[in-house]
Design an enzyme around this catalytic site. Structure first.
Site, PDB file in Angstrom:
ATOM      1  N   ASP A 277      73.539  59.457 144.770  1.00  0.00           N
ATOM      2  CA  ASP A 277      72.628  58.870 143.786  1.00  0.00           C
ATOM      3  C   ASP A 277      73.174  59.225 142.414  1.00  0.00           C
ATOM      4  O   ASP A 277      73.269  60.404 142.061  1.00  0.00           O
ATOM      5  CB  ASP A 277      71.225  59.447 144.006  1.00  0.00           C
ATOM      6  CG  ASP A 277      70.266  59.183 142.837  1.00  0.00           C
ATOM      7  OD1 ASP A 277      70.569  58.325 141.990  1.00  0.00           O
ATOM      8  OD2 ASP A 277      69.208  59.848 142.793  1.00  0.00           O
TER       9      ASP A 277
ATOM     10  N   GLU B 117      70.295  54.329 140.433  1.00  0.00           N
ATOM     11  CA  GLU B 117      69.267  55.265 140.881  1.00  0.00           C
ATOM     12  C   GLU B 117      67.897  54.606 140.954  1.00  0.00           C
ATOM     13  O   GLU B 117      67.151  54.790 141.923  1.00  0.00           O
ATOM     14  CB  GLU B 117      69.203  56.484 139.957  1.00  0.00           C
ATOM     15  CG  GLU B 117      68.143  57.483 140.402  1.00  0.00           C
ATOM     16  CD  GLU B 117      68.125  58.759 139.587  1.00  0.00           C
ATOM     17  OE1 GLU B 117      67.839  59.815 140.162  1.00  0.00           O
ATOM     18  OE2 GLU B 117      68.387  58.689 138.362  1.00  0.00           O
ATOM     19  N   GLU B 118      67.561  53.820 139.939  1.00  0.00           N
ATOM     20  CA  GLU B 118      66.250  53.190 139.907  1.00  0.00           C
ATOM     21  C   GLU B 118      66.085  52.178 141.047  1.00  0.00           C
ATOM     22  O   GLU B 118      65.016  52.096 141.666  1.00  0.00           O
ATOM     23  CB  GLU B 118      66.026  52.509 138.561  1.00  0.00           C
ATOM     24  CG  GLU B 118      65.852  53.471 137.398  1.00  0.00           C
ATOM     25  CD  GLU B 118      67.165  53.947 136.789  1.00  0.00           C
ATOM     26  OE1 GLU B 118      67.141  54.766 135.858  1.00  0.00           O
ATOM     27  OE2 GLU B 118      68.220  53.481 137.257  1.00  0.00           O
TER      28      GLU B 118
END
Length: 448
Positions: A180, A198-199
């Site tokens: 990540d 990541e989002e």
């Protein structure tokens, strides 16, 4: 939402979420009764900075906690003072009104789909959240934060690395740590306008979001490993083009702790370091950050007991027949490492973070090798600077270099960049300064 989906959401889903919320005290009581049954403390608590530890949560408890976030029930007082990111979903919905983007609407569609799925059939597995720490001082139970001399003298052999121009980390075919590209605050801008790697991972695996409740921001010597988060959504696009594309059925197998065999490792890179990224201090910071994430700290005592506690003794080189060397007649394939856990990564700390993609690729390779990972799957996302990554990796392997030798070469290149003695990328700088490449090796590298 259209009229029918609106009716379903408010008349069917929301009441079920309210009922789940009312079960929270019972779920918590059961959770704390079971905490510690695996021989270590796993109860829900603040995993504060510099304190390694694990929290193990059932998926129904995670769902109830996320309902609290949806209904904005968590107190917000002093969260910033404790370096905890926001957890309530008001900021996610507010972002639609502050600056409307279609991708924000599709992020919310992923979240709503997760709640609809859990209401129709609650998953019954577990997810673990672990803060991993490389102690800054001598420790009898853990490997300490390495200095530059540690990397310079390492005799560990380089692991195999396979570069993929296309494909996604979350779709990797092996059993590997999935990196990540994190913000120091886990989840980054997931509950705001963020919509990059990541989002997006937090939207398709929403159980990751609950980590924001009890995991403060990461320090330079820390990483966060999450095992068992289920994927609920398919998607397309990236950033502004991100779109929810319907249901995803996660078919990953389950381990003895009831966790899906999805291992996500959150490591935060330096943000916009500019020329500073070529200093030894920054090279060391990034390599140690990746190493912290990739190293299996549960085996540190085993390594130290076998190899000794001083310096590099526990990092003895493998036997000759185990040394990772490129053989022209035998191309690397992941199936050779069935049952072993490698690393699946990509352009960590690049893009908006401003990292040098060639340097970052080598740093992650060194860290994975030093952590004794058997392989790296590297997804370049067709980045032009990494088109020759596979070729460079095969050439380096053919030289038989160790982690320490490649580290020293990387430091020399970085020193020249700082002194403005060179402006070219690491790969172009490296190959002309070494021996001619064997044509057979070139043929093998190009055919992979």
């Amino acid at each position: 939402m259209d009229k029918d989906n609106t009716k379903k959401w408010f008349e069917e889903v929301v009441p079920q979420l309210a009922n789940l919320l009312l079960r929270l005290p019972t779920l918590l009581e059961t959770h704390y009764q079971n905490a510690g049954l695996i021989g270590m403390e796993t109860g829900l608590r603040l995993l504060d900075t510099q304190q390694s530890g694990m929290v193990l949560l059932s998926q129904d408890l995670i769902a109830a906690l996320l309902v609290c976030a949806l209904f904005c029930l968590f107190p917000t007082t002093n969260r910033g003072a404790k370096h905890l990111p926001t957890i309530n979903f008001d900021t996610l919905f507010l972002s639609l009104y502050e600056h409307y983007d279609v991708n924000q609407e599709h992020k919310i569609k992923c979240i709503l789909h997760y709640f609809e799925r859990t209401c129709s059939e609650m998953p019954m597995g577990n997810v673990s959240f672990e803060r991993k720490v490389l102690p800054l001082r001598n420790s009898k139970s853990n490997i300490v934060y390495p200095e530059a001399d540690f990397w310079s003298k390492s005799t560990v052999s380089l692991c195999r690395l396979e570069a993929w121009a296309s494909g996604l980390i979350e779709d990797q075919p092996a059993e590997a740590l999935e990196v990540d590209f994190a913000n120091k605050n886990i989840g980054g801008g997931a509950l705001r306008h963020g919509c990059v790697q990541e989002e997006i991972r937090c939207m398709i695996n929403p159980e990751l979001i609950v980590a924001r409740l009890f995991l403060p921001s990461m320090a330079d010597n820390e990483a966060i490993e999450i095992v068992g988060a289920e994927r609920f959504s398919n998607y397309s696009g990236y950033a502004a083009s991100f779109r929810f594309c319907g249901d995803h059925v996660d078919t990953k197998s389950v381990d003895t702790m009831g966790r899906r065999r999805t291992r996500i490792i959150a490591i935060d890179a330096l943000s916009r370091p500019g020329k500073r990224q070529y200093t030894v201090e920054c090279l060391l910071r990034e390599t140690n950050k990746a190493f912290c994430g990739f190293f299996d700290q549960h085996k540190s005592q085993q390594y130290q007991k076998q190899f000794g506690e001083n310096g590099l003794k526990w990092f003895l080189p493998p036997e000759p027949d185990q040394v990772s060397r490129m053989e022209p007649e035998r191309c690397f394939r992941i199936k050779e490492y069935e049952g072993e856990i490698g690393v699946a990564t990509g352009n960590w700390g690049c893009g908006a973070f401003g990292g040098d993609p060639e340097v970052k690729a080598i740093i992650q390779w060194l860290a994975a090798s030093q952590a004794l990972r058997p392989f790296v799957l590297y997804y370049t996302f067709n980045l032009e600077a990494l088109q020759k990554l596979d070729l460079v990796v095969q050439w380096i392997l053919s030289q038989g270099w160790t982690v320490g030798e490649v580290w020293n070469i990387l430091v020399e290149y970085s020193t020249q960049r700082l002194k403005r003695q060179t402006k070219i990328g690491f790969f172009n700088w490296l190959l002309p300064s070494l021996y001619d490449v064997d044509p057979m090796i070139l043929d093998v590298a190009h055919s992979m």
